[in-house]
Design a protein around this motif. Structure first.
Motif: not given
Length: 497
Positions: A171, A196, A200
């Motif tokens: 990111t 993601l 996460a």
């Protein structure tokens, strides 16, 4: 030699060696030397000095003629490796210790994160290469993308495509490399969603471990401070029990933030203790000025403490009025000033409204005090809005300690020790108080309800702790509390504990 015993320099390893229920195997000399050589601080030291020795060796082998480019490279590497020694300082900072312990606890999560991230970079990088490589130009020998103005493609190879996949997965998104085809944009979007999901879950585990490590570190600090405080109080209590006259030499100074009248509104800003030079065997005058660092006391205030306080005292001994007098004289205590007191966050000026509370013991227990020492407590006035207040307050006391008062306090200390021994022994089993067994000559027998106890049939002394004591036989000792007789293990000797 001693320097090769790494376990002696690491507190955790030393504690493990002392507390583990395993057979200790003493390593041989070569094993200790190998462990010492592979210890990471020593590896850092070797890496820091290795480039210098390499450059000297290369000069010897090349006859002193080293190319400028190579010489500059060795110089840069030498200067850079010296910075590596800063890693050794990390173990002395709490933040670094917490992060390292968090990483140790999160090895499985980090392994899962690394594996999934590597797989994603390989898959998405390869797909982007084939979708974004463009059309081959035989004149220049390079691939060009017609969608990008026929410019050379940045996805020249699969390793080149790994850069975009890695930057997108983390990111970061520098924007120096972008896909221009529809297929490349779809793959880039899938890379974003995949990264993601992959990042996460392990990062949540790492964050949870960080919170646990932080709490454990704070708890260990509190436990260590509690152990130090308990050790200090045990030493002080032992001194008080052996020599009750020590009370007369202890001065406790507390600094308080007092925004409003009343003790209930005071906020603790720190405390300090001083041992006054009151010698019962000397008649010399004493004048001292002390600057004491303020210390925290979590039972009085859960805050960070800073600052110092300056006091002075004068001691003027006088001759004993009777043979029973041990210490007598006039004591003057002056509270002068303080510096660098803690800030008050909720005040606009952040300056405390400070005053000082003094606690000392100028007099021994009296005839009716039952061995209880009544302290003398004095308070200064409040100095408003100042982190370096000046009070210049004086307090006076006539010190008088007698042998009879010291003996009463010593008896009180013995009773307190008896209570502690009884509490450590656990709950006592009640037995019937109606069946009386005559006490032997070496026993202890109850005399009335006032707490008078006769020991060995020779003397009677009031113990005054709300319970009377009687013996059941020579081997058992009972405590009569509220009409029920409780057995005390260990016989009469248990009472002395």
């Amino acid at each position: 030699s001693a320097f090769t015993r790494v376990e002696l320099t690491n507190e955790e390893e030393l504690i493990d060696c002392m507390t583990k229920e395993e057979t200790l195997r003493s390593p041989t000399g070569p094993q200790r030397m190998l462990t010492f050589a592979l210890h990471w601080p020593n590896i850092i030291d070797v890496l820091a000095i290795l480039p210098s020795y390499m450059s000297w060796i290369m000069e010897d082998f090349s006859g002193g003629a080293i190319p400028d480019v190579q010489h500059d490279l060795m110089g840069k590497v030498t200067r850079l490796m010296r910075v590596v020694r800063a890693l050794r300082l990390g173990r002395r900072f709490e933040a670094v210790i917490i992060v390292v312990n968090t990483m140790k606890r999160s090895l499985r999560a980090l392994w899962a994160l690394s594996l999934n991230l590597t797989l994603g970079v390989l898959v998405w990088g390869a797909m982007l290469y084939y979708l974004e490589q463009g059309v081959y130009d035989p004149d220049t020998g390079a691939f060009r993308r017609p969608e990008d103005g026929n410019l050379p493609t940045p996805f020249a190879s699969i390793p080149h495509s790994f850069w975009f996949a890695m930057v997108t997965a983390t990111t970061v998104g520098y924007g120096d490399v972008v896909p221009v085809t529809n297929g490349g944009r779809v793959v880039a979007g899938l890379n974003m969603v995949y990264s993601l999901c992959v990042l996460a879950l392990p990062i949540g585990v790492i964050g949870s471990n960080f919170d646990m490590v932080w709490k454990d570190f704070d708890r260990e600090k509190r436990d260590e401070q509690e152990v130090r405080d308990n050790a200090e109080w045990m030493v002080r209590d032992a001194c008080f029990a052996l020599d009750p006259l020590s009370y007369s030499r202890v001065l406790t100074v507390e600094v308080l933030h007092s925004p409003m009248p009343g003790d209930n509104n005071d906020i603790f800003l720190g405390q300090a203790s001083a041992d006054l030079d009151l010698d019962a065997n000397s008649f010399d005058k004493v004048d001292r000025e002390l600057t004491l660092p303020l210390q925290e006391n979590r039972s009085k205030g859960n805050r960070t403490i800073s600052g110092n306080i300056t006091i002075s005292y004068s001691w003027r001994p006088s001759r004993a009025a009777s043979a029973d007098t041990v210490l007598r004289g006039h004591l003057t205590i002056n509270v002068l000033c303080a510096s660098e007191l803690g800030r008050i966050d909720w005040k606009t000026s952040w300056q405390p409204d400070a005053r000082v509370r003094l606690t000392f013991h100028p007099r021994c227990p009296g005839d009716s005090s039952d061995g209880v020492i009544v302290p003398q407590v004095e308070m200064t006035h409040v100095v408003w809005d100042d982190r370096a207040p000046t009070w210049n307050c004086s307090f006076y006391a006539d010190v008088a300690w007698t042998k009879d008062g010291i003996n009463k306090r010593r008896d009180k200390e013995r009773i307190l020790q008896c209570r502690s021994a009884m509490s450590l022994a656990g709950p006592l089993a009640p037995v019937s108080a109606t069946s009386e067994v005559p006490a032997t000559a070496t026993g202890v027998e109850r005399h009335g309800s006032s707490g008078d106890v006769a020991c060995d049939g020779s003397s009677t002394r009031k113990i005054g702790f709300g319970a009377s004591i009687r013996s059941r036989d020579a081997g058992r000792l009972g405590v009569d509390v509220g009409g029920a007789l409780h057995r005390l293990p260990g016989g009469p000797r248990g009472l002395r504990g």
